[in-house]
Enzyme design. Structure first.
Site, PDB file in Angstrom:
ATOM      1  N   HIS A 208      15.177 -46.568 -18.312  1.00  0.00           N
ATOM      2  CA  HIS A 208      14.320 -46.550 -19.407  1.00  0.00           C
ATOM      3  C   HIS A 208      12.920 -47.093 -19.254  1.00  0.00           C
ATOM      4  O   HIS A 208      12.543 -47.837 -19.877  1.00  0.00           O
ATOM      5  CB  HIS A 208      14.534 -46.681 -20.961  1.00  0.00           C
ATOM      6  CG  HIS A 208      15.955 -46.613 -21.045  1.00  0.00           C
ATOM      7  ND1 HIS A 208      17.448 -47.138 -21.229  1.00  0.00           N
ATOM      8  CD2 HIS A 208      15.705 -45.139 -22.004  1.00  0.00           C
ATOM      9  CE1 HIS A 208      18.011 -46.125 -22.088  1.00  0.00           C
ATOM     10  NE2 HIS A 208      17.196 -45.015 -22.383  1.00  0.00           N
ATOM     11  N   ASN A 209      12.077 -45.995 -18.233  1.00  0.00           N
ATOM     12  CA  ASN A 209      11.011 -47.011 -17.815  1.00  0.00           C
ATOM     13  C   ASN A 209      10.178 -46.051 -18.282  1.00  0.00           C
ATOM     14  O   ASN A 209       9.954 -44.606 -18.441  1.00  0.00           O
ATOM     15  CB  ASN A 209      10.892 -47.653 -16.763  1.00  0.00           C
ATOM     16  CG  ASN A 209      11.447 -46.322 -15.502  1.00  0.00           C
ATOM     17  OD1 ASN A 209      11.141 -44.975 -15.796  1.00  0.00           O
ATOM     18  ND2 ASN A 209      12.794 -46.424 -14.717  1.00  0.00           N
ATOM     19  N   PHE A 210       8.385 -46.035 -17.514  1.00  0.00           N
ATOM     20  CA  PHE A 210       7.628 -44.932 -17.823  1.00  0.00           C
ATOM     21  C   PHE A 210       7.790 -43.393 -16.962  1.00  0.00           C
ATOM     22  O   PHE A 210       6.846 -42.519 -17.638  1.00  0.00           O
ATOM     23  CB  PHE A 210       6.619 -45.608 -17.248  1.00  0.00           C
ATOM     24  CG  PHE A 210       5.286 -44.352 -17.250  1.00  0.00           C
ATOM     25  CD1 PHE A 210       4.470 -43.795 -18.811  1.00  0.00           C
ATOM     26  CD2 PHE A 210       4.413 -43.931 -16.412  1.00  0.00           C
ATOM     27  CE1 PHE A 210       4.125 -43.173 -18.844  1.00  0.00           C
ATOM     28  CE2 PHE A 210       3.032 -42.486 -15.566  1.00  0.00           C
ATOM     29  CZ  PHE A 210       2.969 -42.693 -17.455  1.00  0.00           C
ATOM     30  N   ARG A 211       8.797 -43.799 -15.832  1.00  0.00           N
ATOM     31  CA  ARG A 211       8.958 -42.075 -15.595  1.00  0.00           C
ATOM     32  C   ARG A 211       9.719 -41.636 -15.833  1.00  0.00           C
ATOM     33  O   ARG A 211       9.594 -40.281 -16.233  1.00  0.00           O
ATOM     34  CB  ARG A 211      10.101 -42.547 -13.670  1.00  0.00           C
ATOM     35  CG  ARG A 211       9.874 -41.014 -13.137  1.00  0.00           C
ATOM     36  CD  ARG A 211       9.846 -42.065 -11.970  1.00  0.00           C
ATOM     37  NE  ARG A 211       9.626 -42.369 -11.129  1.00  0.00           N
ATOM     38  CZ  ARG A 211       8.637 -42.296 -10.194  1.00  0.00           C
ATOM     39  NH1 ARG A 211       8.175 -40.822  -9.708  1.00  0.00           N
ATOM     40  NH2 ARG A 211       7.868 -43.341  -9.335  1.00  0.00           N
ATOM     41  N   HIS A 248       8.546 -41.709 -26.720  1.00  0.00           N
ATOM     42  CA  HIS A 248      10.038 -41.786 -27.540  1.00  0.00           C
ATOM     43  C   HIS A 248      11.052 -43.407 -27.499  1.00  0.00           C
ATOM     44  O   HIS A 248      11.742 -43.507 -28.048  1.00  0.00           O
ATOM     45  CB  HIS A 248      10.593 -40.984 -27.565  1.00  0.00           C
ATOM     46  CG  HIS A 248      11.165 -41.038 -26.113  1.00  0.00           C
ATOM     47  ND1 HIS A 248      10.716 -40.503 -24.514  1.00  0.00           N
ATOM     48  CD2 HIS A 248      12.876 -40.425 -25.516  1.00  0.00           C
ATOM     49  CE1 HIS A 248      11.688 -40.476 -23.963  1.00  0.00           C
ATOM     50  NE2 HIS A 248      13.153 -40.992 -24.082  1.00  0.00           N
ATOM     51  N   ASP A 249      10.088 -43.802 -25.910  1.00  0.00           N
ATOM     52  CA  ASP A 249      10.965 -45.147 -25.995  1.00  0.00           C
ATOM     53  C   ASP A 249      10.118 -46.528 -25.717  1.00  0.00           C
ATOM     54  O   ASP A 249      10.859 -47.239 -24.070  1.00  0.00           O
ATOM     55  CB  ASP A 249      11.987 -44.724 -24.456  1.00  0.00           C
ATOM     56  CG  ASP A 249      13.570 -44.491 -24.521  1.00  0.00           C
ATOM     57  OD1 ASP A 249      13.905 -44.351 -25.736  1.00  0.00           O
ATOM     58  OD2 ASP A 249      13.695 -43.134 -23.796  1.00  0.00           O
ATOM     59  N   TYR A 380      22.934 -49.610 -17.618  1.00  0.00           N
ATOM     60  CA  TYR A 380      24.885 -50.098 -18.217  1.00  0.00           C
ATOM     61  C   TYR A 380      24.734 -50.631 -17.342  1.00  0.00           C
ATOM     62  O   TYR A 380      26.089 -52.096 -18.078  1.00  0.00           O
ATOM     63  CB  TYR A 380      25.786 -48.810 -17.999  1.00  0.00           C
ATOM     64  CG  TYR A 380      25.225 -47.536 -18.383  1.00  0.00           C
ATOM     65  CD1 TYR A 380      24.334 -47.149 -19.635  1.00  0.00           C
ATOM     66  CD2 TYR A 380      26.333 -45.905 -19.016  1.00  0.00           C
ATOM     67  CE1 TYR A 380      24.070 -46.164 -20.029  1.00  0.00           C
ATOM     68  CE2 TYR A 380      25.747 -44.286 -19.324  1.00  0.00           C
ATOM     69  CZ  TYR A 380      24.612 -44.960 -20.661  1.00  0.00           C
ATOM     70  OH  TYR A 380      24.228 -44.377 -21.347  1.00  0.00           O
ATOM     71  N   ALA A 408      31.358 -40.493 -15.447  1.00  0.00           N
ATOM     72  CA  ALA A 408      30.499 -41.252 -16.189  1.00  0.00           C
ATOM     73  C   ALA A 408      29.698 -39.967 -16.909  1.00  0.00           C
ATOM     74  O   ALA A 408      29.082 -39.484 -17.922  1.00  0.00           O
ATOM     75  CB  ALA A 408      29.441 -41.480 -15.415  1.00  0.00           C
ATOM     76  N   GLN A 409      29.893 -38.559 -16.442  1.00  0.00           N
ATOM     77  CA  GLN A 409      29.149 -38.265 -16.276  1.00  0.00           C
ATOM     78  C   GLN A 409      30.131 -36.609 -16.630  1.00  0.00           C
ATOM     79  O   GLN A 409      29.051 -35.668 -17.304  1.00  0.00           O
ATOM     80  CB  GLN A 409      28.134 -36.940 -14.770  1.00  0.00           C
ATOM     81  CG  GLN A 409      27.155 -37.880 -14.289  1.00  0.00           C
ATOM     82  CD  GLN A 409      25.516 -38.382 -15.418  1.00  0.00           C
ATOM     83  OE1 GLN A 409      26.134 -38.762 -16.209  1.00  0.00           O
ATOM     84  NE2 GLN A 409      24.642 -37.585 -15.742  1.00  0.00           N
TER      85      GLN A 409
END
EC number: 3.1.4.-
Length: 472
Positions: A208-211, A248-249, A380, A408-409
């Site tokens: 959860h970063n700018f990218r 949004h984040d 996680y 996970a996916q």
């Protein structure tokens, strides 16, 4: 109360100006505005730094801070504005602001009361203050090639090949290209400042970063073009979709809502366990927009801004995955008879669109999507390790001892992504080939990986049993 004579007792401050000590006598009931006017003249003098630092020290001794606090604070705000208007160099401005901040801090500590702070918000996590970026935009202006411009409109865009400054330029281009700068009468420099402030207020988390912010915004831009939303929605809707995606984040701490609630963090307490992170993202977004130098909506009607603010909040809150079923079910009820003139229908569509963009990595080519899985698992595992150390519940899909990439996916793609995108496909059939089919391919890819993993595990188990039998 005190006697009247003591109220008029002369007060003295000493100023060291160019090595010479100057004595200044003051009467307590003198008009403080006149004093500050004298000080403001010094803004244009080289001695300003030296004088103001001494004034900060002696002023609080000579006057009763509580009585003069409001008047001085208002005057300082005017002086700060004047410094910027006088056209001083950026470095000099920052030095002046630092001195003014020292004086404010001195007054605050003496009075024991928080006065108006230049930084308009103070949300924090583990003591980290979030501060808006205030300097003049300095990232270089990139000229995007025609190839890049076309690639930006597609989910296949490789988000890993770009530096932060380049991503900022791409976002800036999107706002111009969609006609949002013209529609909202944005100052282009304000748009730059806003984007810089947004970038600075994303943390350096694994995922959860700018990218990630850029990924979601670029996918939204791509869906607008792919679904021809310009022909079906208003420019205001376009602005709401893009701005919600960008914000949004904001200031995501790297630990999800479950952790916030179980750990009883400041955010969970503040928002009563109701979407604490998403509420925080909204709050930071509008604190940035409350800064005049970052307010891209400064030139629109106040009533229009109120509606835009409400809509952006609605979209950001919709990204809480705890509400996934509720929002998708609502959209399913509308999609077969969707009405683009119905405000409730359009709002629901916008909520689903930002949800699609937020979790759209598996729509991208494998070489672009797979590194994001590693980033997400790292975040996680960071959370689950902390939960274990703090004695909090740990979700199995976050436990490094229980989860693998395929496990996970697979479930997420089969039961969350494909059903949502297939529902959107009913309204926009053109997304099947470009967005839905890659999801199906990704599901098949991870199922194959799981079969390989399972075969390897079974082989090891057989070998261990065989070795155990020989030892006996």
């Amino acid at each position: 109360m005190g006697s009247s004579s003591s109220s008029y007792a002369p007060k003295t401050i000493y100023l060291d100006v160019d090595g010479k000590v100057q004595k200044v006598g003051l009467i307590l009931n003198v008009n403080i505005i006149n004093i500050m006017d004298k000080l403001s003249i010094l803004l244009k003098e080289d001695m300003f730094q030296n004088v103001l630092s001494q004034v900060a020290e002696q002023f609080s001794r000579a006057f009763r801070i509580n009585e003069l606090k409001t008047e001085v604070t208002n005057r300082l705000a005017m002086l700060e504005k004047r410094v910027e208007l006088e056209g001083l160099k950026v470095v000099e401005i920052e030095k002046c602001k630092n001195e003014l901040k020292k004086l404010r801090d001195e007054m605050t500590s003496r009075s024991g009361v928080r006065i108006n702070c230049p930084c308009k918000y103070n949300f924090s996590d583990d003591g980290k203050k979030v501060t808006p970026r205030r300097d003049v935009p300095s990232y270089p202006k990139y000229t995007l090639s025609q190839e890049t411009i076309e690639a930006l409109k597609k989910p296949t865009f490789d988000v890993w090949h770009w530096e932060h400054n380049e991503m900022l330029s791409c976002l800036e281009y999107m706002y111009h290209d969609l006609g949002l700068v013209k529609e909202f009468n944005m100052n282009p420099i304000t748009l730059k400042r806003w984007l810089l402030a947004v970038q600075e207020n994303y943390r350096s988390n694994p995922f959860h970063n700018f990218r990630h912010c850029f990924c979601v915004s670029q996918m939204m831009y791509g869906m607008i073009h792919l679904c021809n939303l310009q022909e079906k929605l208003t420019l205001t809707d376009m602005g709401i979709l893009m701005t919600a995606a960008v914000c949004h984040d904001l200031d995501h701490p790297g630990y999800n809502n479950t952790y916030q609630i179980n750990a009883r963090t400041e955010l969970a307490v503040r928002y009563n366990d109701i979407s604490p992170l998403e509420n925080h993202h909204c709050a930071v977004a509008f604190q940035i927009l409350s800064l005049p130098e970052c307010n891209i909506f400064a030139n629109i009607d106040p009533e229009a801004f109120k509606q835009i603010r409400k809509a952006i909040i609605t979209l950001i809150l919709a990204t809480d995955m705890a509400r996934h079923g509720e929002i998708l079910d609502s959209f399913k009820q509308k999609v077969d008879n969707f009405d683009f003139t119905n405000e409730e229908h359009v709002t629901c569509l916008k909520m689903v669109l930002i949800k699609c963009c937020d979790i759209s990595n598996e729509v991208r080519p494998t070489e672009v999507a797979e590194p994001w899985v590693d980033c997400l698992l790292e975040e996680y595992f960071m959370q689950s390790d902390r939960e274990k150390s703090e004695g909090l519940p740990v979700a199995p899909f976050m436990d490094r001892d229980k989860v693998t990439k395929p496990t996970a996916q697979i479930g997420f793609i089969k039961f969350v992504l494909i059903p949502m995108f297939e529902t959107v496909m009913k309204l926009f059939p053109q997304i099947e080939e470009i967005m839905v089919q890659p999801l199906r391919d990704s599901r098949d890819h991870y199922e194959e990986l799981k079969q390989i993993d399972d075969a390897m595990t079974e082989k090891k188990k057989t070998e261990n049993m065989s070795l155990g039998g020989k030892k006996k």
